[in-house]
Structures are given as C-alpha cells and as structure tokens.
Design an enzyme around this catalytic site. Structure first.
Site, PDB file in Angstrom:
ATOM      1  N   ARG A  94      -6.565   0.583  -3.836  1.00 23.03           N
ATOM      2  CA  ARG A  94      -5.242   0.282  -4.412  1.00 23.03           C
ATOM      3  C   ARG A  94      -5.350  -0.868  -5.402  1.00 23.03           C
ATOM      4  O   ARG A  94      -4.406  -1.626  -5.588  1.00 23.03           O
ATOM      5  CB  ARG A  94      -4.238  -0.064  -3.327  1.00 23.03           C
ATOM      6  N   LYS A 114      -3.474  -5.583  -7.789  1.00 27.28           N
ATOM      7  CA  LYS A 114      -3.553  -5.053  -6.418  1.00 27.28           C
ATOM      8  C   LYS A 114      -2.231  -4.367  -6.098  1.00 27.28           C
ATOM      9  O   LYS A 114      -1.177  -4.992  -6.207  1.00 27.28           O
ATOM     10  CB  LYS A 114      -3.806  -6.218  -5.452  1.00 27.28           C
ATOM     11  N   ASP A 126      -1.650   5.152  -0.005  1.00 26.38           N
ATOM     12  CA  ASP A 126      -0.794   5.492  -1.153  1.00 26.38           C
ATOM     13  C   ASP A 126      -1.129   4.661  -2.390  1.00 26.38           C
ATOM     14  O   ASP A 126      -0.503   4.819  -3.434  1.00 26.38           O
ATOM     15  CB  ASP A 126       0.690   5.324  -0.789  1.00 26.38           C
ATOM     16  N   ASP A 253     -16.939  -6.095   3.331  1.00 28.33           N
ATOM     17  CA  ASP A 253     -16.343  -5.813   2.014  1.00 28.33           C
ATOM     18  C   ASP A 253     -15.384  -6.922   1.605  1.00 28.33           C
ATOM     19  O   ASP A 253     -14.925  -6.952   0.468  1.00 28.33           O
ATOM     20  CB  ASP A 253     -15.601  -4.467   2.026  1.00 28.33           C
ATOM     21  N   ASN A 254     -15.097  -7.836   2.517  1.00 31.60           N
ATOM     22  CA  ASN A 254     -14.220  -8.960   2.178  1.00 31.60           C
ATOM     23  C   ASN A 254     -14.993 -10.268   2.095  1.00 31.60           C
ATOM     24  O   ASN A 254     -14.416 -11.340   2.257  1.00 31.60           O
ATOM     25  CB  ASN A 254     -13.092  -9.073   3.209  1.00 31.60           C
TER      26      ASN A 254
HETATM   27  P1  AMP Z   1      -8.688  -4.429   3.053  1.00 30.85           P
HETATM   28  O1  AMP Z   1      -8.395  -4.439   4.518  1.00 30.85           O
HETATM   29  O2  AMP Z   1      -7.570  -4.940   2.203  1.00 30.85           O
HETATM   30  O3  AMP Z   1      -9.992  -5.044   2.726  1.00 30.85           O
HETATM   31  O4  AMP Z   1      -8.789  -2.898   2.649  1.00 30.85           O
HETATM   32  C1  AMP Z   1      -9.793  -2.045   3.140  1.00 30.85           C
HETATM   33  C2  AMP Z   1      -9.853  -0.810   2.305  1.00 30.85           C
HETATM   34  O5  AMP Z   1      -8.655  -0.066   2.392  1.00 30.85           O
HETATM   35  C3  AMP Z   1     -10.080  -1.059   0.826  1.00 30.85           C
HETATM   36  O6  AMP Z   1     -10.915  -0.043   0.361  1.00 30.85           O
HETATM   37  C4  AMP Z   1      -8.694  -0.949   0.255  1.00 30.85           C
HETATM   38  O7  AMP Z   1      -8.689  -0.622  -1.110  1.00 30.85           O
HETATM   39  C5  AMP Z   1      -8.119   0.177   1.097  1.00 30.85           C
HETATM   40  N1  AMP Z   1      -6.659   0.154   1.145  1.00 30.85           N
HETATM   41  C6  AMP Z   1      -5.889  -0.765   1.730  1.00 30.85           C
HETATM   42  N2  AMP Z   1      -4.588  -0.477   1.581  1.00 30.85           N
HETATM   43  C7  AMP Z   1      -4.510   0.677   0.876  1.00 30.85           C
HETATM   44  C8  AMP Z   1      -3.443   1.499   0.410  1.00 30.85           C
HETATM   45  N3  AMP Z   1      -2.169   1.224   0.627  1.00 30.85           N
HETATM   46  N4  AMP Z   1      -3.778   2.595  -0.297  1.00 30.85           N
HETATM   47  C9  AMP Z   1      -5.060   2.900  -0.529  1.00 30.85           C
HETATM   48  N5  AMP Z   1      -6.105   2.182  -0.097  1.00 30.85           N
HETATM   49  C10 AMP Z   1      -5.842   1.086   0.601  1.00 30.85           C
HETATM   50 MG    MG Z   2     -10.749  -5.751   1.098  1.00 28.60          MG
END
Ligand code: AMP
Ligand code: MG
Length: 487
Positions: A94, A114, A126, A253-254
């Site tokens: 996203r 973002k 989404d 990944d973070n």
């Molecule tokens: P995060 O927990 O923010 O590091 O996200 C983990 C993964 O989920 C990453 O690849 C994000 O891009 C994906 N992601 C998180 N929220 C969404 C969303 N609403 N739609 C699509 N991908 C998402």
């Molecule tokens: Mg992330």
C-alpha cells in the site's frame, strides 16, 4: 512557473533503475476528493522545499498522488521478511515511492506515499490506509525525531475523500513518508531468493553506494556492512530503551539498513515501568515486548548476516564462521552500552563497581511499585510535576541515598550530573492517552489537539509551563492500553 521550480523538488531516481525483479513501476491510484490535513513546514524547509505558494487544493492533489511532480518515477518495492518469526514474501502493498529527492546539501531521501492504492504486492489488502493510523505515524515519528532518535519522518497527511472499510468504515488517508531509503533486512532476504543470483550483489553494491560509500573500496565490504548495520541497530535500540519506546512489530521487513526507526504501526511509549510491556493486539506471545527488543534486534541482524554469507567469502563455511562471530558479539557490546546509557540517565560519571547494582535496583523498584518510567527520572532531576506519594517509599529513599553518594564520585558536581541527565531523559513523551485524544479529535475534524501535541513534542527535553498537561500518564483504569496495526 512549473510546480517543481516553485516547490524545489529535485528528483534523482536510482532505485527504480534496479532490476525489474526488485520492484514494480506503477502510479498511485487517484483518489476521489483529497483534502490536506497537515503539512510539516519545518521538515519541508530542511528538505529545501517550499509549499507556501501552492494552494490547499493543489497541495491536496500533490500529497494524494493525484498530481505527480515532474521527475517522479513511481515504484512499489519488492521485499520479503520474517513476520513474527515466519518467512513471507511481501513488498509495498500500500505504498509507492514517488522518487528520491536531493536536498540542498545533496542528501538523498525517498519520498513515499503510504495508503496509495493496490500494488502487485497487496495480497488481500485494499492498498489503503485510515486517517487515525497515518496521523499516529506522523505524531510518533516526529516525536522520535525531536527526541534525537534516527527515524523516517512525516511530511504530510491528506484525507482521500474515500472510506476505508475495516471493522467499521474509516476515513481514508495517505501519509507522505520521508526516509533515507526503504532498503530493509527484508529487501536483502528477497534478493537472496531471487531467480537471478546477481540481484543480491546488485542490491549490495547499490546499498553501499547509497548509504556507506566510505566502504566502497574496502577489501571486506560485506563484513564492513554487517558491522556498520549492527552498530547502527545497537544505537537505535538503545535509544528506544532509553525513552521507553516499544516498536511493536519488529519484523525483518521493518528494520531499515539506514538505521532509522521505520514503520510506525502498533508502536507506543511505555508509561509504568514493566519490562514485559506489550501494546500491540497482535503480539500475543510478547515477542516484541519492551525487554525483548534488543534480543529481537540481534535475531533480525542474524537474518541479515545470513543474506550476506555469499558475499563475505568464497568458502561458505568460512563466511558462516565470520558472520556468526560478528553477530555473537552483539550481546556483549549491547550490554556494555546499555549500562553506559542507563548510567547517563542517572547522571553517573565514570564507572564504579556498584553501578550495575544501583541501576538494576532502581529498575526492580520501579517495576514492583509500578512507577512511571519517564517521570521517575524526572523526579531524580527535580523536574517533578506534582507530589507523588510513591517516592516517599522507604526502599526508594534508601536507594536514593546510595545514588546520591555514588554521584559524588569521579570529580562529579551536581551541575555536571544534572546536565547529563537532562540531555538523556525526556520530560515529555507522546503519552498514549494524549495521542488517542488528538486522533479522536482529528477524526472529528478538530485538529487543535493534534497541533498542540505536535508543538509540545518538538522540545521534549525542555521545561515550560505548556508541557505540564502532557506529562502525566493516563489515570489508572481497568482497561489495558492496546494498539492495532492499522492495516
Ligand atoms: P506492515 O505491518 O505495515 O509492515 O505491513 C506488512 C505488509 O503488509 C507490507 O507488505 C504492507 O505493504 C502490507 N499491507 C499492510 N496493510 C495493507 C493494506 N491495507 N493493503 C495492502 N497491503 C497492506
Ligand atoms: Mg512494514
């Protein structure tokens, strides 16, 4: 005059030229009715950008991705990552990087939206984000910056004019994130399993060029990179431990190779000292609890070291041996630096044999007596807001006496101690109840609490009358504070 000339964008995109397997070129999905919520003027200035002549309508178009600046080359990055210990293929699901902006001193920053719509990496998501979580990232990342902690920053938030459907419909929003880069441990993990074996070396060379050109001519660049990243991550997690920050989702990944704090989802600051504090509703086993953060940092760095194995030595066994030794040094270095950091929080000069006990005894007392982490150090600096009976406790008074004796050693003076303590102990942090209050008001179109909170967080080490309302933890309640990823 073009927008670029008025604003000062200087795009010089390099990541988008990497192999196709590492990214997807695509534009943000336009949104219906963008509306600017907040723009970070001081960050704009630092970046050499000036938005003062741009109308609110155009600002909303710019920061929603509806109107892309000249020179942008929009991409979603591919990456992988260990999420709660399990390996997954991810990618910007996203987020879209619109380009790399060069600020006046030629410093390079990724400009990323973002919440900008679906990408090939969206899986079941989404591609969108809600206003609350985007403003939360804005508040906490700016607070971290002003606390002097390396972090990505937030340039703007716009509402999209579209609802995002979560458990209930929420106000859709897009955050503009500014980062030294978005190269993560997970980006290396992705390159390692790429079809083309050359991707790893390409990413490695790119990373060194972009972040650590000083080791470009080294005979052992992979070893050097590993050591640098370990060093940066130790410094980072020490800063988190210093101020009581809990990241909440330390997946590989973070974790940014630049050493910046990245990805503000369920993060929050601890108030009552409890090393097992976990705020994130999805962290059921406490993997990312406050006291686990250094151990998880090491675990993530071990995953990074594994990625570098093919680049360390031609002989895999030798590589593994070298990488293992380097990663294993983490604990000893961390522990030493942790005691140094805690000593500074207590204003101790030099090193004395009793210091470790003194520090541990205070933490144990704080834990047992549910003392506020930030405010206990404020009390010791005579920066107390109001009388708190907790500090009349006899055990605490005994401890304080020992501490005061210790302070006198090593040519110390009360002024020296206080100066050291004041630069290491914030008076104000983004208290959970204050953050929630600001977000709730913003969700109801009242931005005043948000603006006031941001103003207070600009000077976390300075005392002023205005900060008093922001220094107390939430009144005791039966409800345990929980945070959500906001995905
Ligand atoms: P995060 O927990 O923010 O590091 O996200 C983990 C993964 O989920 C990453 O690849 C994000 O891009 C994906 N992601 C998180 N929220 C969404 C969303 N609403 N739609 C699509 N991908 C998402
Ligand atoms: Mg992330």
């Amino acid at each position: 005059m073009s927008y670029n000339n008025k604003i000062g964008w200087q795009f010089d995109n390099t990541y988008s030229k990497l192999p196709d397997s590492m990214l997807t070129k695509l534009a943000p999905t336009p949104v219906k009715a963008p509306e600017l919520v907040i723009l970070n003027h001081s960050l704009s200035k630092k970046l050499g950008l000036n938005f003062s002549s741009i109308s609110d309508k155009n600002l909303a178009s710019i920061f929603s991705g509806n109107l892309l600046p000249e020179g942008s080359d929009t991409i979603a990055q591919a990456y992988a990552g260990h999420q709660f210990g399990y390996f997954t293929i991810l990618g910007d699901g996203r987020a879209i990087i619109i380009g790399e902006h060069l600020s006046k001193n030629n410093k390079r920053f990724d400009i990323q939206f973002k919440g900008s719509g679906k990408t090939p990496y969206s899986r079941n998501g989404d591609g969108r984000a809600a206003l609350g979580p985007m403003l939360r990232e804005y508040i906490i990342s700016e607070a971290m910056h002003h606390l002097g902690i390396p972090t990505t920053r937030s340039l703007a938030v716009v509402k999209t004019g579209e609802d995002v459907i979560r458990e209930t419909p929420l106000i859709g929003a897009i955050l503009t994130r500014v980062a030294e880069s978005h190269i993560r441990v997970g980006t290396f993990q992705y390159a390692v399993i790429a079809k083309d074996q050359k991707d790893l070396k390409t990413l490695f060379d790119y990373t060194i060029n972009r972040h650590y050109p000083n080791i470009k001519d080294s005979k052992t660049p992979a070893i050097d990179l590993l050591k640098i990243v370990i060093d940066k991550q130790i410094k980072l997690v020490l800063d988190w431990m210093r101020v009581g920050f809990i990241h909440g989702v330390m997946n590989t990944d973070n974790m940014a190779i630049s050493g910046e704090t990245i990805d503000y989802g369920p993060c929050a600051f601890m108030d009552l000292y409890d090393p097992e504090t976990v705020f994130s509703s999805i962290d059921q086993n406490g993997r990312y609890a406050f006291f686990n953060q250094p151990g998880i940092t090491k675990w993530n760095l071990a995953r990074f070291a594994e990625c570098l194995v093919p680049l360390i030595n031609e002989d895999k066994n030798i590589s593994i041996q070298i990488a293992t030794e380097i990663v294993n040094n983490f604990s000893e270095i961390y522990e030493k630096k942790w005691f140094e950091m805690m000593s500074k929080k207590l204003g101790l000069l030099g090193e004395e044999s009793e210091d470790k006990k003194l520090i541990m005894n205070l933490l144990t007392w704080m834990h047992k007596n549910k003392a506020d982490y930030t405010n206990t150090f404020c009390f010791l600096m005579n920066q107390t807001l109001e009388k708190n009976k907790i500090y009349d406790n006899q055990n605490f008074l005994n401890w304080k006496k020992q501490w005061q004796e210790r302070l006198k050693k090593n040519n110390n003076s009360p002024e020296k101690s206080l100066k050291l303590m004041r630069s290491n102990n914030p008076l104000v942090i983004p208290r959970n109840h204050k953050v929630e209050e600001a977000l709730e008001a913003a969700n109801n179109d009242d931005l005043n609490p948000l603006q006031n909170l941001l103003k207070i967080l600009e000077k976390p080490y300075e005392n002023s009358e205005q900060i008093n309302k922001y220094r107390s933890p939430a009144p005791p309640s039966d409800k345990i504070y929980k945070t959500f990823c906001g995905t």
